[in-house]
Design an enzyme around this catalytic site. Structure first.
Site, PDB file in Angstrom:
ATOM      1  N   ARG A 115       0.849  -1.187   0.000  1.00 16.12           N
ATOM      2  CA  ARG A 115       0.000   0.000   0.000  1.00 16.12           C
ATOM      3  C   ARG A 115       0.886   1.239   0.000  1.00 16.12           C
ATOM      4  O   ARG A 115       1.677   1.431   0.922  1.00 16.12           O
ATOM      5  CB  ARG A 115      -0.909  -0.019   1.239  1.00 16.12           C
ATOM      6  CG  ARG A 115      -1.729   1.230   1.407  1.00 16.12           C
ATOM      7  CD  ARG A 115      -2.737   1.120   2.556  1.00 16.12           C
ATOM      8  NE  ARG A 115      -3.431   2.394   2.645  1.00 16.12           N
ATOM      9  CZ  ARG A 115      -3.247   3.292   3.620  1.00 16.12           C
ATOM     10  NH1 ARG A 115      -2.428   3.045   4.628  1.00 16.12           N
ATOM     11  NH2 ARG A 115      -3.881   4.443   3.597  1.00 16.12           N
ATOM     12  N   HIS A 162      -2.698  10.985   0.452  1.00 15.76           N
ATOM     13  CA  HIS A 162      -2.285  10.764   1.845  1.00 15.76           C
ATOM     14  C   HIS A 162      -1.703  12.093   2.348  1.00 15.76           C
ATOM     15  O   HIS A 162      -0.519  12.200   2.627  1.00 15.76           O
ATOM     16  CB  HIS A 162      -1.276   9.611   1.916  1.00 15.76           C
ATOM     17  CG  HIS A 162      -1.088   9.014   3.280  1.00 15.76           C
ATOM     18  ND1 HIS A 162      -1.272   7.678   3.547  1.00 15.76           N
ATOM     19  CD2 HIS A 162      -0.729   9.572   4.465  1.00 15.76           C
ATOM     20  CE1 HIS A 162      -1.017   7.433   4.824  1.00 15.76           C
ATOM     21  NE2 HIS A 162      -0.674   8.573   5.413  1.00 15.76           N
ATOM     22  N   GLU A 196      -7.542   8.617   5.804  1.00 18.43           N
ATOM     23  CA  GLU A 196      -7.938   9.345   7.005  1.00 18.43           C
ATOM     24  C   GLU A 196      -8.348  10.803   6.739  1.00 18.43           C
ATOM     25  O   GLU A 196      -7.643  11.735   7.125  1.00 18.43           O
ATOM     26  CB  GLU A 196      -6.812   9.317   8.052  1.00 18.43           C
ATOM     27  CG  GLU A 196      -6.413   7.917   8.481  1.00 18.43           C
ATOM     28  CD  GLU A 196      -5.449   7.915   9.682  1.00 18.43           C
ATOM     29  OE1 GLU A 196      -5.174   8.986  10.228  1.00 18.43           O
ATOM     30  OE2 GLU A 196      -4.989   6.827  10.064  1.00 18.43           O
ATOM     31  N   ASN A 198      -7.492   2.041   9.682  1.00 18.92           N
ATOM     32  CA  ASN A 198      -6.211   2.237  10.357  1.00 18.92           C
ATOM     33  C   ASN A 198      -6.468   2.227  11.854  1.00 18.92           C
ATOM     34  O   ASN A 198      -7.210   3.061  12.364  1.00 18.92           O
ATOM     35  CB  ASN A 198      -5.581   3.578   9.975  1.00 18.92           C
ATOM     36  CG  ASN A 198      -5.184   3.643   8.509  1.00 18.92           C
ATOM     37  OD1 ASN A 198      -5.175   2.624   7.819  1.00 18.92           O
ATOM     38  ND2 ASN A 198      -4.830   4.831   8.050  1.00 18.92           N
ATOM     39  N   TYR A 242      -4.726   2.167  15.690  1.00 16.94           N
ATOM     40  CA  TYR A 242      -3.529   2.302  16.522  1.00 16.94           C
ATOM     41  C   TYR A 242      -3.808   2.108  18.007  1.00 16.94           C
ATOM     42  O   TYR A 242      -3.131   1.332  18.661  1.00 16.94           O
ATOM     43  CB  TYR A 242      -2.829   3.639  16.266  1.00 16.94           C
ATOM     44  CG  TYR A 242      -2.141   3.648  14.924  1.00 16.94           C
ATOM     45  CD1 TYR A 242      -0.883   3.106  14.769  1.00 16.94           C
ATOM     46  CD2 TYR A 242      -2.792   4.135  13.785  1.00 16.94           C
ATOM     47  CE1 TYR A 242      -0.256   3.050  13.533  1.00 16.94           C
ATOM     48  CE2 TYR A 242      -2.179   4.088  12.540  1.00 16.94           C
ATOM     49  CZ  TYR A 242      -0.909   3.554  12.423  1.00 16.94           C
ATOM     50  OH  TYR A 242      -0.305   3.488  11.196  1.00 16.94           O
ATOM     51  N   GLU A 286      -3.608  -0.082   8.167  1.00 18.90           N
ATOM     52  CA  GLU A 286      -2.452   0.338   8.974  1.00 18.90           C
ATOM     53  C   GLU A 286      -2.622  -0.190  10.385  1.00 18.90           C
ATOM     54  O   GLU A 286      -3.703  -0.117  10.965  1.00 18.90           O
ATOM     55  CB  GLU A 286      -2.311   1.866   9.075  1.00 18.90           C
ATOM     56  CG  GLU A 286      -1.921   2.550   7.797  1.00 18.90           C
ATOM     57  CD  GLU A 286      -1.713   4.056   7.984  1.00 18.90           C
ATOM     58  OE1 GLU A 286      -1.396   4.508   9.107  1.00 18.90           O
ATOM     59  OE2 GLU A 286      -1.879   4.770   6.988  1.00 18.90           O
TER      60      GLU A 286
END
Ligand code: GBH
Length: 457
Positions: A75, A119, A164, A292, A294, A362
């Site tokens: 990616r 991005h 995002e 994504n 985290y 991610e």
């Protein structure tokens, strides 16, 4: 680890501004991140993406490393201002040629390109005309998307519009911690909407040109957890979830803006940027959604910093996110709570019956480097998060793949080069790449999984 389903895609991720460097090479125009990084104090240590990993010049070497890693998919993102130096108008063929060569190198090693069109690196020329505050930028984005598809669409079939949009709009135009560094209420919420409109325009145009291609968007997702059982903290967590996630997921997958949007942003915006037909455009069916993940967000109620809604930024919604639980943290100070990934995936699947298939696009972490690049903490982080992803599959989530953030150490935005997310260490003096222990661990895992399900290649 329990086996993942046949056909599950194993990958790693990067983004253009974070690794490419070569900021002035081959006619590239400046992006908002070149401009922002030049502002004193904007990025830690005065770091910029001017050189980064110099991936632009070392791409074949990097793809060879991807080959060693043995991933199915890579990616990456395209720098808009390499392809269209002023964001619109003249195409720079040398910029497009770089991505064309990258795609050929990947396919030559059996690695599928997952291409992200945006991005966070808006051409600076478009920012000077209002950037994402302006609806015109959404139209320019769709034009740019078609230029890239025209050049690469004979080989690339997976197209992500945005990474995002929350960060591009709210962190960039509301919080001011990212480019372009604005602190606005209405402007940042307009940016959020225009990013969704741009997504819709691009998907419509790209799908019309190539109905056989697959289209998606990548969203930051995680639970917003109230720090106590009080009603006030529960309401604060809900506002936080609206700001970070539901203002995007509801129009994308639920057909409407959230009910509590108006109340949360009362006096901050009148939402006059919404036009008739936008929701149809934004809510068109997608082929996948990227998540994504985290860390979990712990939210408490707090007073507004600015009592006057007319001058308030969008992030000033009466919340405090600094009260962290007593759990292990990474070097970013992010709480490590892998089950938050299961909850995220299961929660989205339950909330949106029409949610398309999901990828974790991610997931990763930063720890201080150990001697010999033996990053046992990262291995443990990835192992436990993969187990959490596996749990989500068992609970009925249609999860199709997983991408580690990141392949290489890179420019970590406002934090500069200090946080190192890579499976591969990069020496920023010599630009030498050294695989960490986690690289070898991931390589073995991918190989084992492939053998277990008996898939070819
Ligand atoms: C990603 O941003 C980026 O895509 C990537 O470029 C970056 O290098 C990487 O992560 C590491 O930081 O909405 O609940 O998920 C992630 C930055 C961190 C933004 C978490 C949103 C809030 C929590 N994000 N954050 S949530």
């Amino acid at each position: 680890m329990t086996d993942f389903p046949r056909g599950f895609r194993w990958g790693v991720a990067t983004s253009s501004y974070q690794i490419e460097g070569a900021a002035d090479a081959d006619g590239r125009g400046p992006s908002i991140w070149d401009a922002f990084a030049a502002v004193p104090g904007a990025v830690a240590n005065g770091d910029t993406g001017a050189v980064a990993c110099d991936h632009y010049h070392r791409m074949p070497e990097d793809v060879a490393l991807l080959g060693e890693l043995g991933v199915d998919a890579y990616r990456f993102s395209v720098s808009w201002s390499r392809v269209l130096p002023t964001g619109a108008g003249a195409v720079e063929p040398r910029g497009l040629d770089f991505y064309s060569r990258l795609v050929d190198e990947l396919l030559g090693r059996g690695i599928e390109p997952f291409l992200t069109l945006y991005h966070w690196d808006l051409p600076q020329a478009l920012e000077e005309r209002g950037g994402w505050r302006s609806r015109d930028t959404a139209l320019r984005f769709a034009d740019y998307a078609l230029v890239v598809q025209e050049a690469l669409g004979d080989r690339v079939t997976k197209w992500t519009t945005f990474n995002e949009p929350y960060v591009s709009s709210i962190v960039g135009y509301g919080e001011g911690r990212h480019a372009p560094g604005a602190r606005e209420g209405h402007g940042s919420l307009a940016a959020a909407h225009h990013l969704l409109v741009a997504h819709g325009l691009a998907v419509r145009a790209l799908r019309e040109a190539r109905p056989d291609h697959e289209f998606g968007i990548v969203l930051n997702q995680s639970p917003s957890v109230p720090v106590t059982g009080s009603d006030a903290d529960a309401a604060a967590a809900r506002r936080h979830d609206l700001l970070l996630r539901r203002q995007f997921t509801e129009p994308l997958f639920g057909g409407a803006y959230p009910e509590d949007y108006e109340e949360t942003f009362a006096g901050v915006t009148d939402a006059s940027f919404r036009l008739d037909g936008d929701l149809e455009l934004i809510g068109q069916p997608l082929d996948y959604v990227g998540i994504n993940y985290y860390y979990r967000q712990h939210v408490a109620d707090a007073p507004h910093r600015d009592p006057d809604p007319a001058t308030r930024t969008s992030i000033d919604i009466g919340i405090d996110t600094t009260r962290l639980p007593d759990v292990p943290r990474t070097a970013m100070n992010w709480p490590v709570e892998p089950h938050g990934l299961t909850d995220t995936l299961v929660g989205l699947t339950r909330r949106y019956p029409d949610l398309p298939p999901v990828y974790v696009t991610e997931n990763g972490c930063v720890y201080p480097d150990n001697p010999g690049f033996v990053d046992q903490e990262r291995i443990e982080f990835l192992r436990t998060h993969l187990a959490a992803a596996r749990d989500a599959i068992d609970a009925g989530v249609d999860l199709r793949g997983y991408f580690v953030w990141s392949f290489l150490d890179n420019f970590e935005w406002a934090h500069g080069y200090r946080p190192r997310f890579g499976l591969v260490h990069v020496d920023y003096g010599t630009l030498v790449r050294t695989p960490r222990a986690s690289f070898h661990w991931y390589r073995d895992l991918v190989a084992e999984q492939r053998a277990a399900v008996g898939a070819a290649g």
